[in-house]
Design a protein around this motif. Sequence first.
Motif, PDB file in Angstrom:
ATOM      1  N   ILE A  45       0.841  -1.201   0.000  1.00 29.07           N
ATOM      2  CA  ILE A  45       0.000   0.000   0.000  1.00 29.07           C
ATOM      3  C   ILE A  45       0.875   1.250   0.000  1.00 29.07           C
ATOM      4  N   LEU A  46       1.998   1.185   0.723  1.00 26.67           N
ATOM      5  CA  LEU A  46       2.923   2.324   0.783  1.00 26.67           C
ATOM      6  C   LEU A  46       3.463   2.661  -0.608  1.00 26.67           C
ATOM      7  N   MET A  47       3.720   1.627  -1.400  1.00 30.80           N
ATOM      8  CA  MET A  47       4.170   1.857  -2.778  1.00 30.80           C
ATOM      9  C   MET A  47       3.093   2.605  -3.562  1.00 30.80           C
ATOM     10  N   ARG A  48       1.831   2.218  -3.351  1.00 32.60           N
ATOM     11  CA  ARG A  48       0.728   2.900  -4.044  1.00 32.60           C
ATOM     12  C   ARG A  48       0.563   4.326  -3.520  1.00 32.60           C
ATOM     13  N   GLN A  49       0.890   4.520  -2.220  1.00 31.72           N
ATOM     14  CA  GLN A  49       0.803   5.862  -1.646  1.00 31.72           C
ATOM     15  C   GLN A  49       1.783   6.800  -2.350  1.00 31.72           C
ATOM     16  N   ASN A  50       2.948   6.282  -2.659  1.00 29.28           N
ATOM     17  CA  ASN A  50       3.945   7.087  -3.379  1.00 29.28           C
ATOM     18  C   ASN A  50       3.485   7.445  -4.781  1.00 29.28           C
ATOM     19  N   GLU A  51       2.499   6.668  -5.269  1.00 23.91           N
ATOM     20  CA  GLU A  51       1.927   6.946  -6.588  1.00 23.91           C
ATOM     21  C   GLU A  51       0.597   7.694  -6.470  1.00 23.91           C
ATOM     22  N   ASP A  52       0.248   8.115  -5.223  1.00 23.80           N
ATOM     23  CA  ASP A  52      -0.980   8.861  -4.943  1.00 23.80           C
ATOM     24  C   ASP A  52      -2.246   8.083  -5.300  1.00 23.80           C
ATOM     25  N   CYS A  53      -2.219   6.770  -5.133  1.00 20.58           N
ATOM     26  CA  CYS A  53      -3.437   5.998  -5.415  1.00 20.58           C
ATOM     27  C   CYS A  53      -3.691   4.951  -4.316  1.00 20.58           C
ATOM     28  N   GLU A  54      -3.221   5.259  -3.081  1.00 19.82           N
ATOM     29  CA  GLU A  54      -3.376   4.268  -2.008  1.00 19.82           C
ATOM     30  C   GLU A  54      -4.837   4.061  -1.611  1.00 19.82           C
ATOM     31  N   ASP A  55      -5.653   5.122  -1.644  1.00 21.92           N
ATOM     32  CA  ASP A  55      -7.061   4.989  -1.257  1.00 21.92           C
ATOM     33  C   ASP A  55      -7.807   4.050  -2.200  1.00 21.92           C
ATOM     34  N   GLU A  56      -7.537   4.225  -3.496  1.00 17.86           N
ATOM     35  CA  GLU A  56      -8.172   3.353  -4.489  1.00 17.86           C
ATOM     36  C   GLU A  56      -7.720   1.906  -4.303  1.00 17.86           C
ATOM     37  N   PHE A  57      -6.428   1.726  -4.025  1.00 15.09           N
ATOM     38  CA  PHE A  57      -5.902   0.377  -3.821  1.00 15.09           C
ATOM     39  C   PHE A  57      -6.509  -0.263  -2.582  1.00 15.09           C
ATOM     40  N   ILE A  58      -6.613   0.494  -1.483  1.00 17.19           N
ATOM     41  CA  ILE A  58      -7.195  -0.032  -0.234  1.00 17.19           C
ATOM     42  C   ILE A  58      -8.642  -0.445  -0.452  1.00 17.19           C
ATOM     43  N   SER A  59      -9.405   0.394  -1.132  1.00 18.55           N
ATOM     44  CA  SER A  59     -10.813   0.084  -1.391  1.00 18.55           C
ATOM     45  C   SER A  59     -10.954  -1.172  -2.250  1.00 18.55           C
ATOM     46  N   THR A  60     -10.136  -1.259  -3.302  1.00 19.70           N
ATOM     47  CA  THR A  60     -10.197  -2.421  -4.199  1.00 19.70           C
ATOM     48  C   THR A  60      -9.772  -3.693  -3.460  1.00 19.70           C
ATOM     49  N   ALA A  61      -8.698  -3.596  -2.677  1.00 17.58           N
ATOM     50  CA  ALA A  61      -8.206  -4.765  -1.940  1.00 17.58           C
ATOM     51  C   ALA A  61      -9.230  -5.233  -0.909  1.00 17.58           C
ATOM     52  N   ALA A  62      -9.867  -4.282  -0.210  1.00 15.51           N
ATOM     53  CA  ALA A  62     -10.859  -4.641   0.808  1.00 15.51           C
ATOM     54  C   ALA A  62     -12.050  -5.367   0.178  1.00 15.51           C
ATOM     55  N   GLN A  63     -12.492  -4.878  -0.989  1.00 20.37           N
ATOM     56  CA  GLN A  63     -13.602  -5.535  -1.682  1.00 20.37           C
ATOM     57  C   GLN A  63     -13.216  -6.942  -2.113  1.00 20.37           C
ATOM     58  N   TYR A  64     -12.006  -7.104  -2.613  1.00 23.00           N
ATOM     59  CA  TYR A  64     -11.552  -8.426  -3.048  1.00 23.00           C
ATOM     60  C   TYR A  64     -11.463  -9.387  -1.867  1.00 23.00           C
ATOM     61  N   PHE A  65     -10.829  -8.953  -0.800  1.00 17.36           N
ATOM     62  CA  PHE A  65     -10.672  -9.820   0.364  1.00 17.36           C
ATOM     63  C   PHE A  65     -12.028 -10.184   0.984  1.00 17.36           C
ATOM     64  N   ARG A  66     -12.991  -9.258   0.842  1.00 11.78           N
ATOM     65  CA  ARG A  66     -14.327  -9.520   1.388  1.00 11.78           C
ATOM     66  C   ARG A  66     -14.971 -10.707   0.690  1.00 11.78           C
ATOM     67  N   THR A  67     -14.692 -10.859  -0.602  1.00 13.63           N
ATOM     68  CA  THR A  67     -15.242 -12.001  -1.343  1.00 13.63           C
ATOM     69  C   THR A  67     -14.463 -13.284  -1.064  1.00 13.63           C
ATOM     70  N   GLN A  68     -13.160 -13.143  -0.826  1.00  5.29           N
ATOM     71  CA  GLN A  68     -12.321 -14.321  -0.608  1.00  5.29           C
ATOM     72  C   GLN A  68     -12.374 -14.814   0.838  1.00  5.29           C
ATOM     73  N   PHE A  69     -12.457 -13.872   1.785  1.00  2.00           N
ATOM     74  CA  PHE A  69     -12.479 -14.219   3.211  1.00  2.00           C
ATOM     75  C   PHE A  69     -13.623 -13.470   3.883  1.00  2.00           C
ATOM     76  N   PRO A  70     -14.863 -13.925   3.682  1.00  2.00           N
ATOM     77  CA  PRO A  70     -16.032 -13.223   4.238  1.00  2.00           C
ATOM     78  C   PRO A  70     -15.926 -13.073   5.757  1.00  2.00           C
ATOM     79  N   ASN A  71     -16.334 -11.903   6.247  1.00  2.00           N
ATOM     80  CA  ASN A  71     -16.398 -11.615   7.687  1.00  2.00           C
ATOM     81  C   ASN A  71     -15.030 -11.595   8.364  1.00  2.00           C
ATOM     82  N   ASN A  72     -13.961 -11.531   7.575  1.00  2.00           N
ATOM     83  CA  ASN A  72     -12.632 -11.512   8.182  1.00  2.00           C
ATOM     84  C   ASN A  72     -12.269 -10.093   8.578  1.00  2.00           C
ATOM     85  N   LEU A  73     -12.046  -9.911   9.870  1.00  2.00           N
ATOM     86  CA  LEU A  73     -11.754  -8.596  10.423  1.00  2.00           C
ATOM     87  C   LEU A  73     -10.430  -8.034   9.910  1.00  2.00           C
TER      88      LEU A  73
END
Length: 390
Positions: A45-73
């Motif tokens: 994520i830090l690498m994406r932050q240096n590219e000014d797109c960390e928020d988009e990456f976090i949102s996309t990653a969270a959505q993906y993980f939600r489908t792969q690992f439902p209810n995982n905190l």
Amino acid sequence: MIEYHKDIESLLENLKDDVISSKNSSLMTINKNMFMLYWKIGNLILMRQNEDCEDEFISTAAQYFRTQFPNNLGFSEKNLKNMLNFAVEYESQNLVQNIASKISWSCSVVLIDKIRYADKRMEYMNEVIKKGWTMERLVKEIDLHCGMAGNDEEDTHEEKKQDGEEQFFENKDIITSKVDNFSQNDDNDKKESINDSPFIKDIISSEEMDQTSKNEVKDYSLILRDEYLIDFMGYLNEGKREYFQEQFIKCTIEFFLGLNSGFALIGSRYHVEFSGGDYYIDLLFYNLKLKCYIAVELKIGKFRPEYMGILTFHLSILDESVKGKDDSSSIGIIICKDDEKLIVQYAFKDMEKPEDAEYRLNEDIPPQLQGMLPTVEEIGCEIRERLKFV
């Protein structure tokens, strides 16, 4: 015979220590693996932050993980941001593996959020390990210290800077100096000993971990007890349910004892023998003002009609085998947590004819008890509010 019993006692004590040590080793390994995974994700994520797109990456990653690992905190947007902060504050892989991962992830997040200077973080980390602090206790200790010290820490920092003696370092300053040797040695497959670093000398030593007194082997399962670790170990349903049940019990006890209206806790999972059977009441109180026992049943999930049968049976057992001759008929309460809703029902006997009456569910408190018992609305709102922080 006496010598035999002494040998057995010593053997069992040693076996107990072995059990605790084995459990500690397993938990430490799992926790370390989790920290390393979180650190790796944080650096991505830090690498994406240096590219000014960390928020988009976090949102996309969270959505993906939600489908792969439902209810995982562990892979929520909030915790992905925690991973980013963790990677920013801890650049050294060895520091993460050998130091930071000795406490729970929740405690680590609290330290990063509340403590600015790395050496002060290390002091608190040492206290967590040494005294077995929970996250809640850590927060209280930090708040207490800050409340007492005010701005002294900042003032002291500035004074010592003026004197030319830099005693406090921001975490980045530390990481980019001595601790950088860790990363350099990683490249050369030569790992520096943890104890060689002046910045981590206050952390519990590996020798202390390995050679704990036989009479007092610290159980690190209490230090590492954390819902993030439960998630990581894969106990998504059973582990989370057990954790929530414990917090449900804790919040309910705190609510009733905090009323200051005569509630005294007799016990949780209170055991009662009746007609050769063993029965357990989730929470049993005695009300000193009403002079009666109050049984509380806690349920998770959809409310079921059979819950009424369980509660009334327990109340009958209390009246039959526990209640004293001067005590009034027992009172029952069902508290059922169904998603965001909290369903609360009382169970009373007919106050006019308690000997012949049956227990019935009722949301309304009998007139003669009003003002002495909390309403179902008060119980529901207060406990639901407490559970928001679980």
